[in-house]
Design an enzyme around this catalytic site. Structure first.
Site: not given
Length: 809
Positions: A320, A568
């Protein structure tokens, strides 16, 4: 003597065979320590190597001559032009650390080497050098027809699609601004497509930026963003939006918020411009992303024997920090809907938005069929006009700064930063929750998908803060660290202004973030060999001089769209919330704490969540994806969610990522020619969803590789990630290890040595509530139960800490 020579020759041949096999070993169902995964190309091309000047050393080894003055020796992946060179054109081979080979690269990050004007390439590109009014007018009409004819069907609140859209959210104002920027880029792309069609421009010319026609003398010129005028290029503090980091006037936007991603290889757009990759190498349509996901990427519990969930969670904070894409939106800023309500069917072409790329779900899907779902919503990423104001392929937008600069803490604009500051003592605003500092609550009604959950959603420098409760935990930790540092600086320098205290604390926290990233986190991901080859290992003392004004620090599509999505696979489907003595108090399914941060208001939950992150193992990075992500992503109160694995595959095609095989070639490694080069079970599955190895999606292929020695990802992802962090280091003038000859805000030698003491373990101690967390593992990314990683008390003097006395004026 002849017998000895024969044995030595046999050893060389055996070593070559083993290296080629090792580079493409595919991950099994367990975590194995593997041999050094050296890319074999320089050794394998013996004919080519013989043409390069080398000097012999001893026995079996040869040492290459050094590169010429001013030319650096880099890994093959950092010299992409070599892919398009004939064997006799290849750069000189050179030596890298750890016994590796690279290229003496004169072409930098460019995809091609300069061609003489008389070359066939230039002759073939004999099209007009300006855009005619007829092309511009027709393109404008096409664009207006596309915009006005588009269906305005928004995503409804409460559905998984709505929550997914929040990963692109910043503020309503920013969303509308990005909508306008993307529309400008789309009009330029449509003009490029029309010009290419009318002039029959070869696809190769577009993907290699060999169409030198500018928009500058056309009505589309106003879409081009001129570089900002940098008033003080020697500013001690980096800008909030990343502008003016590079001192060259024409490069002052490099790495700034709102700038496009770069590419390691040219895109695989079918028209060379923006049409997504949709066909296999034999011309047949690629199989759907959901079909590939359910065939190859099942949920298997494979806890990592060494590393914990902190690796996964810090990795997301870092993601992020360096990237936030944006999806194309409706005119009012709403999310685009591509499927009928509840996903029963994809919308008809008459109703469908031009940015729709819905994911098809087959009738026999073992999960979604139970709910009648045949369509998963998927919208293409927003674009940004080409920085050179030239006809070019579509470039994806990144809304945050591309640097490792703690932008989730501070924002990526002056406006965002002001909304976070207390303007007292250099501190950030916090909410006092019965004596505990939490992030302030947000006034943004779109911060969370549920209006009820939104009442307890938090505000930070990043609009995705509430995505999952473990992310909120580290966002709180970093905000607290800023205020801790600001408070200490204020005590040391009581006359310092709020602005000085804020900027100094920010400068220190960014340096801490960079040091933890390069010193603790990154070696775990890519392994020690890649750290050495790409010059990423932090120094023990002194200053680094690796800054390169010619390196664009922007994130690459390959990193954002594939390699860094390896995280992920490391996600566990549940959090085992642990109390002070390690007892599991609660098991929380991750879909239940996505955009639902209410648990953070429980008094002991923050400490308990930190303990969970350093105690619970991460999942191994492999071809297994938790069902919490592949079936229930962002489900909210619904019985089903989205499939993140399918989204990742589809996103790679949207971004025009080339196939896995192309990146093997970029690394200097041999391409795969048969599925039989994989273990039999994986080979059988691959053959059911791909026609040839040339069709394998990059994200899928990367997950199938065996981990590099000392790392958690395979060799391809390790190289792509290493290249990216080399860009972040070499292209960031304010990187913490540079001296004041490079960095105007350089730390003095004493301060830099203090920064080098920081560890994530220290930050956990300094910023916990100390309610249930009194000790931490010395290596915070390693499981607390791993042999040799002892727990250490937060007050133990053997846990190093940064002495801020070095900042006393």
């Amino acid at each position: 003597m002849s017998r000895i020579l024969f044995i030595l020759l046999l050893l060389i041949v055996t070593q070559l065979s083993e290296l080629q096999a090792a580079a493409f070993s595919v991950r099994q169902n367990r975590f194995d320590e593997v041999p050094d995964l050296q890319t074999p190309a320089p050794l394998a091309t013996s004919t080519e190597s013989s043409k390069k000047p080398e000097k012999a050393t001893s026995g079996l080894l040869k040492k290459c001559l050094p590169c010429s003055d001013g030319i650096r020796c880099v890994p093959q992946i950092q010299c992409p032009a070599h892919v398009r060179m004939e064997s006799h054109e290849k750069p000189q081979i050179c030596d890298l650390p750890a016994g590796k080979f690279g290229y003496c690269c004169e072409t930098g990050q460019n995809h091609t080497a300069p061609k003489p004007e008389t070359s066939p390439k230039e002759r073939r590109s004999g099209f007009p050098t300006i855009l005619s009014p007829a092309v511009l007018d027709e393109a404008r009409r096409n664009f207006e027809h596309l915009m006005h004819g588009v269906a305005q069907i928004p995503v409804r609140r409460g559905f998984p699609d709505f929550a997914h859209g929040l990963v692109f959210h910043s503020t309503a104002k920013d969303d509308l601004h990005n909508f306008a920027i993307s529309n400008s880029a789309i009009e330029q792309v449509m003009t490029t497509q029309l010009f290419g069609k009318k002039e029959q421009v070869p696809v190769e010319d577009f993907i290699t930026n060999n169409v030198p026609i500018k928009f500058t003398e056309t009505p589309l010129a106003h879409h081009c963003q001129p570089p900002p005028v940098c008033g003080n290029i020697r500013s001690v503090y980096r800008s909030m939006d990343g502008t003016c980091n590079n001192p060259e006037p024409q490069r002052s936007l490099w790495g700034a918020a709102g700038q496009p991603m770069e590419r390691m290889l040219p895109p695989a757009y079918e028209d060379g411009i923006w049409t997504p990759r949709a066909h296999s190498s034999d011309g047949t349509p690629l199989l759907g992303a959901r079909k590939i996901s359910r065939t190859l990427l099942s949920d298997v519990d494979r806890p990592h024997p060494k590393y914990n969930l902190m690796v996964m969670q810090f990795g997301q904070v870092l993601a992020h920090d360096i990237s936030q894409t944006s999806s194309i939106r409706l005119e009012d800023g709403s999310l685009v809907q591509c499927c009928s309500p509840e996903g029963k069917v994809a919308l008809s072409p008459q109703q469908s938005h031009f940015a729709c790329m819905p994911i098809h779900v087959e009738p026999d899907d073992e999960f979604f069929s139970a709910f009648g779902v045949r369509c998963l919503n998927f919208v293409r990423l927003s674009l940004v006009p080409s920085p050179d104001c030239q006809l070019s392929y579509g470039k994806q937008l990144t809304k945050v700064t591309h640097f490792v600069d703690a932008s989730p803490v501070y924002g990526s604009s002056d406006e965002a930063s002001r909304s976070l500051r207390a303007f007292r003592g250099g501190r950030l605003r916090m909410m006092n929750d019965f004596g505990r500092d939490l992030l302030p609550l947000t006034n943004d009604k779109k911060a969370c998908p549920s209006e009820e959950a939104g009442k307890s959603c938090f505000h930070s420098g990043d609009g995705r803060t509430n995505q999952i409760i473990s992310l909120i935990t580290l966002q709180i930790l970093l905000a607290r660290e800023h205020n801790r540092v600001a408070g200490a600086l204020h005590e040391l320098n009581p006359s310092a202004s709020d602005e000085t205290l804020f900027q100094e604390a920010r400068r220190i926290v960014i340096a801490e973030m960079q040091h933890i990233t390069y010193n603790e986190f990154l070696p775990i991901i890519i392994g020690p060999q890649q750290m050495k080859r790409f010059r990423l290992v932090p120094l023990h003392q002194g200053y680094s001089h690796d800054y390169n004004v010619n390196v664009n620090p922007a994130i690459t599509n390959e990193f954002s769209g594939a390699a860094y999505r390896m995280g992920h696979s490391s996600v566990d489907g549940k959090f085992q919330i642990r109390q002070e003595h390690g007892r599991i108090d609660e098991v929380v399914n991750i879909p239940d704490v996505m955009f639902n941060p209410s648990r953070m208001r429980k008094r002991e939950f923050y400490d308990d969540m930190l303990r969970t992150l350093y105690s619970q193992p991460m999942q191994q990075v492999d071809s297994s994806i938790s069902q919490g992500l592949s079936r229930f992503l962002f489900r909210g109160d619904n019985p089903f969610g989205l499939d993140l694995a399918a989204i990742n595959i589809q996103r790679g095609r949207d971004q025009g990522l080339r196939s896995y095989n192309d990146y093997l070639e970029l690394m200097g490694a041999p391409k795969l020619h048969s599925f039989e080069q994989f273990p039999i079970e994986i080979a059988q599955k691959l053959s059911r969803v791909y026609r040839t190895p040339d069709d394998i999606d990059l994200w899928v292929g990367g997950l199938l590789e065996k981990a590099v020695e000392g790392g958690v990802v395979g060799v391809t992802f390790a190289e792509i990630i290493a290249d990216q962090f080399a860009r972040f280091k070499q292209g960031d003038r304010y990187y913490y290890e540079y001296d004041n000859g490079i960095n105007p805000g350089a730390f003095n030698p004493l301060q830099l040595q203090e920064i080098r003491k920081v560890t994530l373990a220290r930050l956990l101690c300094d910023n916990s509530d100390r309610l249930t967390l009194q000790a931490v593992p010395l290596a915070a990314f390693v499981r607390a139960d791993h042999p040799g990683n002892q727990m250490i008390g937060c007050d133990d003097p053997n846990l190093p800490s940064v002495n801020l006395e070095a900042w006393r004026a």
